[in-house]
Design an enzyme around this catalytic site. Structure first.
Site, short mmCIF file in Angstrom:
data_model
loop_
_atom_site.label_atom_id
_atom_site.label_comp_id
_atom_site.label_asym_id
_atom_site.label_seq_id
_atom_site.Cartn_x
_atom_site.Cartn_y
_atom_site.Cartn_z
N CYS A 84 -1.71 2.45 0.66
CA CYS A 84 -0.59 3.26 1.14
C CYS A 84 0.10 4.05 0.02
O CYS A 84 0.86 4.98 0.30
CB CYS A 84 0.43 2.39 1.85
SG CYS A 84 -0.24 1.65 3.34
N HIS B 179 7.69 6.04 1.86
CA HIS B 179 6.51 5.65 2.64
C HIS B 179 6.99 5.16 4.00
O HIS B 179 7.97 4.42 4.09
CB HIS B 179 5.77 4.53 1.90
CG HIS B 179 4.66 3.93 2.69
ND1 HIS B 179 3.74 4.70 3.38
CD2 HIS B 179 4.31 2.63 2.91
CE1 HIS B 179 2.88 3.90 3.98
NE2 HIS B 179 3.20 2.65 3.72
N ASN C 117 2.48 3.76 10.57
CA ASN C 117 2.09 3.75 9.16
C ASN C 117 0.73 4.45 9.00
O ASN C 117 -0.29 3.92 9.42
CB ASN C 117 2.01 2.29 8.69
CG ASN C 117 1.68 2.18 7.21
OD1 ASN C 117 1.29 3.15 6.58
ND2 ASN C 117 1.82 0.98 6.69
#
Ligand code: UT7
Length: 326
Positions: A116, A253, A283
């Site tokens: 990520c 994020h 996500n």
């Protein structure tokens, strides 16, 4: 004014595949509810790539938009760095496939796998190339089709992730741009968030009770993420001699609204100055920061001259930040 060369964001772009999967849709598949997903994560829906639609397809669309916004032609690009954990192929890299599709043949192109944190890692690499004078116009992409490696019967992971891509065009600038980047990793926690199959370790589905899939101990990852992000935010402020109130926008994020809120609190930042898009796409791993950045720019929220703090945390563990004057 100094002689320093900065990497300035000349244009942003993003792309989400057409198909939307809502929390209600998922509640038909596993024992979960819209209420649980919304209150624990902030996610309302995610996008899922169509059959045959790949990471490079998403990266290509996001890149076209970023190039257009920057007024840059593909042949002007002299480096492509693409963050992804879900490449189309083992090799060639997705960056090479993207390069050819864009018609930017000849420039170096490579992938960065930092889960990520992939976009923040890729942005950092690109920044170093520009600062050193090795590149002048760089395409940086974060693109993922995470849904390809989800176990759709595992409610602890399948409700969290989605597909998407974002891109930025960086140009060398004498005035302003990326001020500092800060990267970290801790390979000692790999089993808290991983996909345990691979080429060299072998594809051994029987050992992990399934095929190629994401495994996560969510509540442990949550604690590590909040702590690591707190610390990298402090590190960034300190490195730049900044007071936390000087940051105009936090572009985090997009994994979990509660993690985002914790970082905002650390910065004493009202949520009105935090870009939140997790509700719309869940996500998207490497795609998440550039998706949020593009939304921030295109919505008119972020203005030229403002100070932006980007941050991310992901499997590895990896984490990092970038402070820039937009
Ligand atoms: O991008 C990379 C970094 N990744 C992240 O940042 C993710 C970090 N982790 C998280 O976002 C959160 O930990 C989750 C959203 C994954 C989970 O939220 P949580 O508040 O930490 O919940 P939990 O894992 O402690 O689980 C609480 C309960 C459990 O039930 P019991 O044991 O209390 O009876 C779970 O079985 O919630 C249950 N649960 C669910 N219930 C309904 C887990 N998933 C679901 C679900 N629907 N989808």
């Amino acid at each position: 004014m100094t002689d320093r060369i900065y990497a300035r964001i000349a244009g942003t772009g993003s792309y989400l595949p057409a198909q939307v999967l809502t929390n209600e849709d998922l509640a038909q598949r596993v024992e979960t509810s819209d209420e649980w997903i919304r209150t624990r994560t902030g996610i309302r829906q995610r996008h899922v790539a169509a059959e045959g639609e790949t990471t490079v397809d998403l990266a290509y669309q996001a890149s076209l938009r970023a190039l257009e916004a920057a007024g840059v032609q593909p042949e002007e690009i002299d480096l492509i760095v693409l963050g992804t954990t879900t490449p189309d192929l083992i090799f060639p890299s997705s960056a090479c496939l993207l390069q050819h599709r864009l018609g930017a043949n000849g420039c170096p192109a490579f992938d960065v796998n930092a889960a990520c944190s992939g976009f923040v890692y890729a942005l950092t690499v690109a920044d170093k190339f520009i600062q050193s004078g090795a590149a002048k116009t760089v395409l940086v992409v974060g693109a993922e089709t995470l849904t390809r490696m989800l176990d759709w019967s595992d409610r602890s992971t399948c409700v969290l992730f989605g597909d998407g891509a974002g891109a930025v065009v960086l140009k060398a600038d004498s005035e302003t741009g990326i001020l500092s980047t800060h990267l970290h990793a801790d390979g000692g926690k790999k089993e808290l968030l991983w996909n345990p199959v691979g080429v060299s370790a072998g594809f051994k589905p029987e050992e992990h009770n399934a095929g190629v899939r994401v495994l996560m101990t969510g509540n442990e990852v949550f604690k590590h993420a909040v702590k690591a992000l707190d610390s990298v935010v402090e590190e960034t402020l300190e490195a730049n001699g900044l007071d936390r109130h000087e940051i105009d926008w936090l572009i985090p994020h997009q994994a979990n609204l509660r993690i985002i809120e914790a970082t905002a609190k650390r910065l004493d930042m009202p949520m009105e100055r935090v870009i939140v898009t997790v509700d719309k796409h869940g996500n998207t791993s490497s795609g998440s920061v550039p998706l949020a950045l593009d939304e921030a720019v295109r919505s008119g929220k972020v203005q030229r001259g403002q100070l932006l703090l980007l941050e991310a945390f992901g499997g590895g563990f990896t984490w990092g930040s970038a402070l820039l004057r937009y």
